[in-house]
Design an enzyme around this catalytic site. Structure first.
Site, PDB file in Angstrom:
ATOM      1  N   SER A 179       0.434  -3.011  -4.174  1.00 24.84           N
ATOM      2  CA  SER A 179       0.360  -3.450  -5.561  1.00 24.84           C
ATOM      3  C   SER A 179      -0.364  -2.385  -6.381  1.00 24.84           C
ATOM      4  O   SER A 179      -1.416  -1.903  -5.984  1.00 24.84           O
ATOM      5  CB  SER A 179      -0.402  -4.769  -5.639  1.00 24.84           C
ATOM      6  OG  SER A 179      -0.465  -5.178  -6.974  1.00 24.84           O
ATOM      7  N   GLY A 180       0.257  -2.014  -7.496  1.00 22.63           N
ATOM      8  CA  GLY A 180      -0.367  -1.016  -8.364  1.00 22.63           C
ATOM      9  C   GLY A 180      -0.023   0.415  -7.998  1.00 22.63           C
ATOM     10  O   GLY A 180      -0.500   1.355  -8.615  1.00 22.63           O
ATOM     11  N   THR A 184       7.258  -0.431  -9.968  1.00 19.80           N
ATOM     12  CA  THR A 184       8.046  -0.862 -11.119  1.00 19.80           C
ATOM     13  C   THR A 184       8.262   0.302 -12.084  1.00 19.80           C
ATOM     14  O   THR A 184       9.365   0.482 -12.608  1.00 19.80           O
ATOM     15  CB  THR A 184       7.361  -2.056 -11.803  1.00 19.80           C
ATOM     16  OG1 THR A 184       7.178  -3.068 -10.824  1.00 19.80           O
ATOM     17  CG2 THR A 184       8.193  -2.596 -12.931  1.00 19.80           C
ATOM     18  N   ASN A 225      -3.667  -4.769 -10.565  1.00 22.64           N
ATOM     19  CA  ASN A 225      -2.669  -4.132 -11.413  1.00 22.64           C
ATOM     20  C   ASN A 225      -2.515  -4.965 -12.668  1.00 22.64           C
ATOM     21  O   ASN A 225      -2.248  -6.154 -12.601  1.00 22.64           O
ATOM     22  CB  ASN A 225      -1.336  -4.059 -10.642  1.00 22.64           C
ATOM     23  CG  ASN A 225      -0.248  -3.365 -11.435  1.00 22.64           C
ATOM     24  OD1 ASN A 225      -0.458  -2.942 -12.578  1.00 22.64           O
ATOM     25  ND2 ASN A 225       0.918  -3.251 -10.829  1.00 22.64           N
ATOM     26  N   SER A 228       1.337  -6.523 -12.766  1.00 23.71           N
ATOM     27  CA  SER A 228       1.871  -6.704 -11.422  1.00 23.71           C
ATOM     28  C   SER A 228       3.151  -7.531 -11.417  1.00 23.71           C
ATOM     29  O   SER A 228       3.249  -8.539 -12.100  1.00 23.71           O
ATOM     30  CB  SER A 228       0.815  -7.408 -10.575  1.00 23.71           C
ATOM     31  OG  SER A 228       1.200  -7.415  -9.244  1.00 23.71           O
ATOM     32  N   SER A 229       4.118  -7.080 -10.661  1.00 25.71           N
ATOM     33  CA  SER A 229       5.395  -7.796 -10.591  1.00 25.71           C
ATOM     34  C   SER A 229       5.249  -8.975  -9.651  1.00 25.71           C
ATOM     35  O   SER A 229       4.900  -8.799  -8.498  1.00 25.71           O
ATOM     36  CB  SER A 229       6.494  -6.892 -10.049  1.00 25.71           C
ATOM     37  OG  SER A 229       6.410  -5.636 -10.638  1.00 25.71           O
ATOM     38  N   GLY A 435       4.410  -4.816  -2.427  1.00 26.82           N
ATOM     39  CA  GLY A 435       4.030  -4.231  -1.154  1.00 26.82           C
ATOM     40  C   GLY A 435       3.152  -5.113  -0.305  1.00 26.82           C
ATOM     41  O   GLY A 435       2.750  -6.214  -0.695  1.00 26.82           O
ATOM     42  N   GLU A 437       0.215  -6.819   1.478  1.00 29.75           N
ATOM     43  CA  GLU A 437      -1.048  -7.256   0.890  1.00 29.75           C
ATOM     44  C   GLU A 437      -2.035  -7.683   1.949  1.00 29.75           C
ATOM     45  O   GLU A 437      -1.681  -8.374   2.901  1.00 29.75           O
ATOM     46  CB  GLU A 437      -0.818  -8.437  -0.073  1.00 29.75           C
ATOM     47  CG  GLU A 437      -0.168  -8.009  -1.359  1.00 29.75           C
ATOM     48  CD  GLU A 437      -0.173  -9.086  -2.429  1.00 29.75           C
ATOM     49  OE1 GLU A 437      -0.475 -10.254  -2.112  1.00 29.75           O
ATOM     50  OE2 GLU A 437       0.125  -8.741  -3.585  1.00 29.75           O
TER      51      GLU A 437
END
Ligand code: ATP
Ligand code: MG
Length: 775
Positions: A179-180, A184, A225, A228-229, A435, A437
């Site tokens: 994440s981050g 994206t 993030n 974040s998606s 991703g 985690e």
């Protein structure tokens, strides 16, 4: 000096790939040449570059930066590459392929804003956390005309387009990372390139402008993030009708329900419905706004995007009303009505507003939130709900409204972009998946995300390693086997169903005396240790006595033989994922998996007077299969089962994997250089851990020692045969191919001739392609 150049040209160090801890290290000990550059590991774990001054016995004297001189054990030194190799744009070019060298090379480039580096076939992208001058028309044109060759998302996208056309095979660009890490953003950059190739068709504008909608509704600010998606399989698919013409975009989205409730919703604050702090759902998170983001401006952009995809003003109003309804639902509270702890909703502002917004009778809403119809045989019993049951029902309703709304929006976008354009031809899918985690506390959400990543990792492994090996062997190519990390054990944990059980299940479901068999089935299931597969979690979720603790104990009891599983104290267990160990806490697992939207709620929604019925008719009703009213009913047969979240998730994942299997994949691995979203800060340990997680180095090693480019004799002869200056006596493809190889002076060590295909080392075909394109 000369010595340095010697070592640059020296053959590959031999590498032990089977040893897990060192799987990444180059195990050649430093045999010790004076003056050579060498890595020395500091006590904090970071590597420092030094020069060997002298060697005596097993000890070396090394000079480090800032005049430090140390005497160290030679075996603790790791070979560094000569400086002419500093900052090579493909890690394959490194003579010494060890962790510090790779870290150094990536950092060397990163310092100069060269955030992209190839690792053989994989593109590594390090998040700059700032604007870098690498994008826009100038660069798009340069990559299109191939006047720039340095690694870039544009380059990989260009390759995908070319291969799609050349091989007539669908392509996928798989973007992974924590994440981050920048997935994206990377997907958007790839889309920018595709859109630019659309060349004035107008579609590029639409593609990029739809992003704000999906971001506004599907993203969330998290601690890691700001953007974040949070929607699953955020896959954009571009379809090409003709060469280089983006004709339509299909956005495939699969929602992952619990996450939306956890985090997706705070973005709604941007819609200025009311102060975020007024809503309970929003209060569950402490992140209300994002620094530097102007909510009013964002709102305007979202509305503009909705206009572009032809969502009428009227529908837009409904969309916002539904969002408000979701928020207000969270504020509905309950009061106890009898001594059995049954509750009913308080008829306050919250309840009244919800009823108004969704356009239903307040009495019906009250019933839907506080009772449940049970069907027993031919009778229907109305059961009052307890506080926790009622709260669950309320939350499930809110989640469903939100999820369906999101799905509806995606549908509108797809429809609007596909108008008048037939979806034929080949496609390129861009997959941006959240991703791996691992937090201090990991629950059901992490469990599902990590399972998805485990699957993707297998896809990656399979594609780059297994298929590679198998193909060499099949085609009679002499190629030393290289071991690779296989995550099959871990996947088994999540999805293995022993075959006798599958049969057993059929037996159980078709036999009379259902309940008995059902219990028997439960016992047998658990004995086989099934995890997420519509089984353990589902059975526990619907079985009346299932608690987190019994669930955790069953896992421990039956999965202990799997090397990737370890039971922990209390309700926890550890899974060894490819990316590291994660401790999961089963508290709330079953609850989250349940996510049942009851028939009563569905009936309510489909009868109300707002726009909901249209929006929900297709989505919600199709999700709910046949009505389910409890565990007894569930035992009635497979088709009456309401799928749990885990099962839905898995189904979506399988669909996705199936699609991916039929494409030629291109991989981009995004790396987050620090946890502070801060430009310029490169933390060795953090980067290293991510590089290890995604197996970048094995890929380089394999690619370099193998022959990554391959083409059938026929194709090769057909494609380059016309370049032959002299005619060949025999016209069979193999003879023509060999003649081409000779004419272009391709060195024998650069290719191998297999039974059906020609195999090349990297870069060889490029030269032939260039000649072909010039001719
Ligand atoms: P998640 O899994 O949480 O959705 P992600 O991998 O999709 O995370 P992004 O949202 O793409 O992460 O990136 C996080 C932030 O990093 C962006 O908002 C942006 O500020 C920055 N960033 C990422 N890539 C780039 C880039 N190429 N150039 C500039 N900034 C970038
Ligand atoms: Mg994202």
């Amino acid at each position: 000096g000369d010595e340095d150049l010697d070592s640059a040209a020296s053959p590959l160090p031999s590498v032990s790939a089977s040893h897990t801890d060192r799987r990444w290290s180059d195990t050649t000990s430093y045999a010790g040449k004076k003056k050579l550059r060498s890595w020395f590991q500091l006590p904090n774990g970071n590597w420092e570059l030094g020069k060997i001054l002298s060697i005596s016995g097993t000890e070396s004297v090394i000079s480090l930066p800032e005049g430090k001189v140390l005497k160290v054990k030679s075996e603790n030194l790791v070979s560094a590459n000569p400086d002419i190799l500093d900052g090579v744009d493909d890690l394959m070019q490194l003579s010494y392929l060890n962790e510090p060298s790779v870290l150094y090379n990536l950092h060397y480039r990163y310092k100069q804003d060269m955030i992209y580096t190839k690792a053989g076939p994989v593109l590594v992208a390090i998040n700059p956390f700032k604007k870098v001058a690498l994008y826009g028309n100038y660069y798009i044109e340069a990559y299109k005309s191939k006047s720039i060759e340095s690694p870039h998302v544009y380059a990989i996208t260009d390759t995908a387009i070319r291969e799609m056309i050349r091989d007539e095979v669908n392509q996928s660009i798989i973007i992974s990372g924590e994440s981050g890490a920048g997935k994206t953003e990377t997907a958007k950059i790839a889309m920018q390139y595709l859109a630019a190739l659309g060349g004035g068709s107008g579609i590029e504008y639409e593609i990029l402008k739809t992003n704000p909608i999906l971001e506004a509704f599907g993203n969330a600010k998290t601690s890691r993030n700001d953007n974040s998606s949070r929607f699953m399989n955020h896959a954009y698919e571009q379809c090409f009708l003709k060469m280089n013409h983006v004709v339509s975009i299909l956005i495939v989205l699969h929602l992952f329900f619990p996450l939306i409730m956890d985090s997706g919703i705070h973005k709604l604050e941007k819609l200025n419905l009311m102060s975020a702090k007024e809503y309970k759902y929003l209060r569950q998170s402490s992140c209300y706004s994002i620094n530097g983001v102007d909510d009013a401006e964002q709102f305007r952009i979202v509305v503009e995007a909705l206009d572009i995809v032809h969502v009428s003003k009227e529908d837009q109003e409904s969309v916002f009303a539904m969002l408000a309804a979701v928020l207000w639902l969270g504020n509905v509270s309950f009061t106890v009505i009898d001594n059995e702890n049954h509750v009913e909703p308080v008829a306050d502002e919250g309840l009244i507003t919800v009823a108004k917004l969704i356009g239903c009778d307040i009495g019906e809403l009250k019933l839907a939130l506080s009772t449940r119809k049970m069907r027993v045989g031919n009778d229907t019993i109305v059961q009052n709900l307890t506080l926790s049951q009622a709260t669950d029902t309320r939350d499930a309703l809110a989640k469903s409204i939100y999820a369906c709304l999101f799905e509806w929006l995606v549908e509108q976008i797809n429809k609007s972009l596909a108008v008048g354009k037939r979806r034929t031809g080949r496609s390129i899918s861009i997959l941006d998946i959240y991703g791996f985690e691992s937090f201090d506390r990991n629950s059901f959400e992490q469990f599902c995300i990590n399972y998805a990543n485990e699957r993707l990792q297998q896809h990656f492994n399979r594609h780059l390693f297994k298929l590679e090996q198998e193909e060499y062997i099949q085609d009679g190519i002499d190629w030393a086997k290289v071991d690779f990390e296989d995550n099959k054990d871990c996947l088994n944990l999540f999805e293995k169903v022993p075959s006798p059980l599958t049969q057993l299940r059929v037996f159980v479901l078709t036999t009379k005396g259902v309940l008995l068999c059902y219990i028997f089935y439960l016992v047998v299931c658990h004995a086989f240790g099934i995890f997420i597969q519509a089984d353990l979690t589902d059975e526990e979720s619907t079985f009346p006595n299932g608690t987190d603790l019994t669930f955790a104990n069953k896992l421990k009891q039956h999965l202990n033989s799997n090397p990737c599983f370890r039971g922990e104290r209390d309700k926890s267990f550890t899974v060894s994922h490819y990316a590291g160990e994660v401790i999961y806490d089963t508290t709330g697992f079953l609850e989250k998996n349940r996510d049942l939207l009851h028939l009563d709620s569905i009936e309510l929604l489909s009868s109300c007077s707002c726009h909901l019925p249209q929006i929900f008719a297709s989505n919600m009703l199709s999700q709910s299969n046949k009505p389910v009213v409890g565990p007894l009913y569930k035992a009635g047969g497979a088709d009456s089962q309401k799928l749990s979240v885990a099962t839905k998730f898995k189904g979506q994942l399988f669909q996705l994997m199936q699609r991916l299997e039929s494409t030629t994949p291109h991989f981009i691995r995004c790396i987050k250089p620090n946890n502070f979203q801060s430009p310029g800060l490169y933390e060795q340990g953090l980067v290293l851990q991510q590089l290890r997680c995604c197996g970048v180095l094995e890929v380089v090693r394999i690619s370099r020692s193998g022959f990554p480019t391959r083409m059938s004799h026929q194709k090769f002869a057909r494609r380059y045969g016309f370049l032959l200056l002299e005619s060949v006596a025999s016209q069979d493809p193999l003879s023509v191919s060999v003649a081409i190889l000779h004419q272009f002076n391709i060195l024998p060590e650069m290719y191998q001739v297999g039974y059906t295909k020609l195999f090349f080392r990297t870069g060889q075909i490029g030269m032939l392609e260039d000649t072909r394109n010039r001719t």
